[in-house]
Write an enzyme that holds these catalytic residues in place. Structure first.
Site, PDB file in Angstrom:
ATOM      1  N   GLU A 195       0.979  -1.165  -0.203  1.00  0.00           N
ATOM      2  CA  GLU A 195      -0.020   0.024   0.065  1.00  0.00           C
ATOM      3  C   GLU A 195       0.711   1.257   0.161  1.00  0.00           C
ATOM      4  O   GLU A 195       0.406   2.386   0.210  1.00  0.00           O
ATOM      5  CB  GLU A 195      -0.875   0.263   1.124  1.00  0.00           C
ATOM      6  CG  GLU A 195      -2.101  -1.230   1.436  1.00  0.00           C
ATOM      7  CD  GLU A 195      -2.724  -1.164   2.626  1.00  0.00           C
ATOM      8  OE1 GLU A 195      -2.601  -0.067   3.264  1.00  0.00           O
ATOM      9  OE2 GLU A 195      -3.225  -2.189   2.761  1.00  0.00           O
ATOM     10  N   GLY A 196       2.035   1.308  -0.201  1.00  0.00           N
ATOM     11  CA  GLY A 196       3.006   2.303  -0.143  1.00  0.00           C
ATOM     12  C   GLY A 196       3.302   2.670   1.235  1.00  0.00           C
ATOM     13  O   GLY A 196       3.896   3.930   1.301  1.00  0.00           O
TER      14      GLY A 196
END
Length: 338
Positions: A305-306
């Protein structure tokens, strides 16, 4: 599409003609660093990060419009039972991002980062890589081009992340296809695969790489055959950032696999990139080492998800702030070393 009619040709041309660092900006940053109120090297890697920002933006180190870009895709290989979660979770998490309920939302708020989420045809999973290529060349190239639009709104630091049930299987297959070794070395638990699920994941990676083995000398073929839409989009975003003088922070195992495609195509393709963190996915550190990089953080995370890249962006912002905001010895009236 290129004049030749081959979808990948434009990307091959870009990869052959990547802009290099701005030497003048780098020299200026080093000169300023030598005048700041600290012993030389006392800020350690923060100094190197400031120099990296200068070199790849062409101006004094600053981060004013940081952006986290999350690319979400679904994968046909999930039909092989490689993950304990259903593919529907990808779309559900995209909705969670939009509602502000995910970990990445909180990290972006904490570090004042922008966030964009790109839904990559979630209702149309890629081909099952154990049976066919994930994407056609045309679809893969189009998705790369779509990923290049991530920076269209303007940013001066891009954090690359992803969401996709089954995509650690994809990442393991890419790494095995690029670097060799064994499937067991590259396959990890991902979202929690264990027991029979983990065995199926390993088997799927082996079968996929064996099926496509005659085409894996070309990194772009590795991407379209073993990858996915989020892989192609992340590769496109990283490439566009290079062309537009935007430094990049790469997130976890899956994002690193996308970056590896570019590195395999041009050894200098990731010079404008940092690796935000090393995840607890077993193959991630090995993959980072293959890229010749050193991660900024090691927090035992494996969310994707970064999130790791976003946390690292806080460090990059601090590096720029120190470089630009600290007083020089002359300004502060502090004696420099004799």
């Amino acid at each position: 599409m290129s004049a030749s009619g081959l979808p990948f040709d434009d990307f091959r041309a870009l990869l052959r003609n990547l802009p290099g660092p701005d030497t003048a900006a780098l020299v200026a940053a080093r000169e300023r660093d030598g005048q700041l109120t600290k012993p030389p090297g006392a800020l350690g890697r923060l100094e190197e990060i400031a120099f990296w920002l200068a070199a790849w933006t062409g101006r004094p180190p600053a981060v004013n419009r940081p952006l986290v870009a999350i690319f979400a895709g679904n994968h046909g290989v999930t039909r092989q039972g490689v993950t304990p979660f259903p593919a529907s979770v990808t779309a559900q998490m995209v909705e969670n991002f939009a509602a502000g309920g995910a970990a990445i939302n909180q990290i972006c708020v904490a570090h004042d980062l922008g966030l964009k989420v790109f839904d990559l045809a979630l209702d149309y999973p890629t081909g099952d890589i154990t049976e066919e290529p994930a994407l056609s060349e045309r679809d893969c190239a189009a998705t790369m081009a779509f990923g290049m639009e991530a920076i269209a709104g303007g940013t001066d630091l891009l954090c690359i992340g992803e969401m996709g049930i089954g995509n650690t299987t994809i990442a393991a297959a890419i790494n095995l296809g690029l670097y060799g070794g064994t499937a067991e070395e590259w396959v990890g638990p991902g979202t929690g695969s264990e027991g029979e699920v983990l065995k199926r994941k390993i088997a799927a990676v082996k079968k996929a790489v064996a099926l496509h083995r005659d085409h894996l000398s070309d990194p772009l073929e590795v991407m379209r055959r073993l990858g996915g839409r989020e892989i192609a989009a992340m590769a496109g975003a990283i490439l566009a950032a290079r062309m537009q003088k935007v430094p990049v922070i790469i997130d976890g195992y899956v994002a690193t696999a996308a970056a590896a495609i570019l590195k395999a195509a041009n050894p200098a393709a990731l010079d404008h990139c940092l690796i935000g963190h090393v995840s607890s996915e077993p193959g991630h550190m090995r993959a980072i080492e293959k890229l010749g990089k050193t991660p900024l953080l090691a927090l035992g995370m494996r969310l994707g998800e970064g999130t790791g890249a976003a946390l690292a962006a806080g460090i990059v912002k601090a590096a720029a702030a120190c470089h630009s905001g600290m007083a020089t010895f002359a300004q502060a009236g502090v004696s420099n070393k004799v």
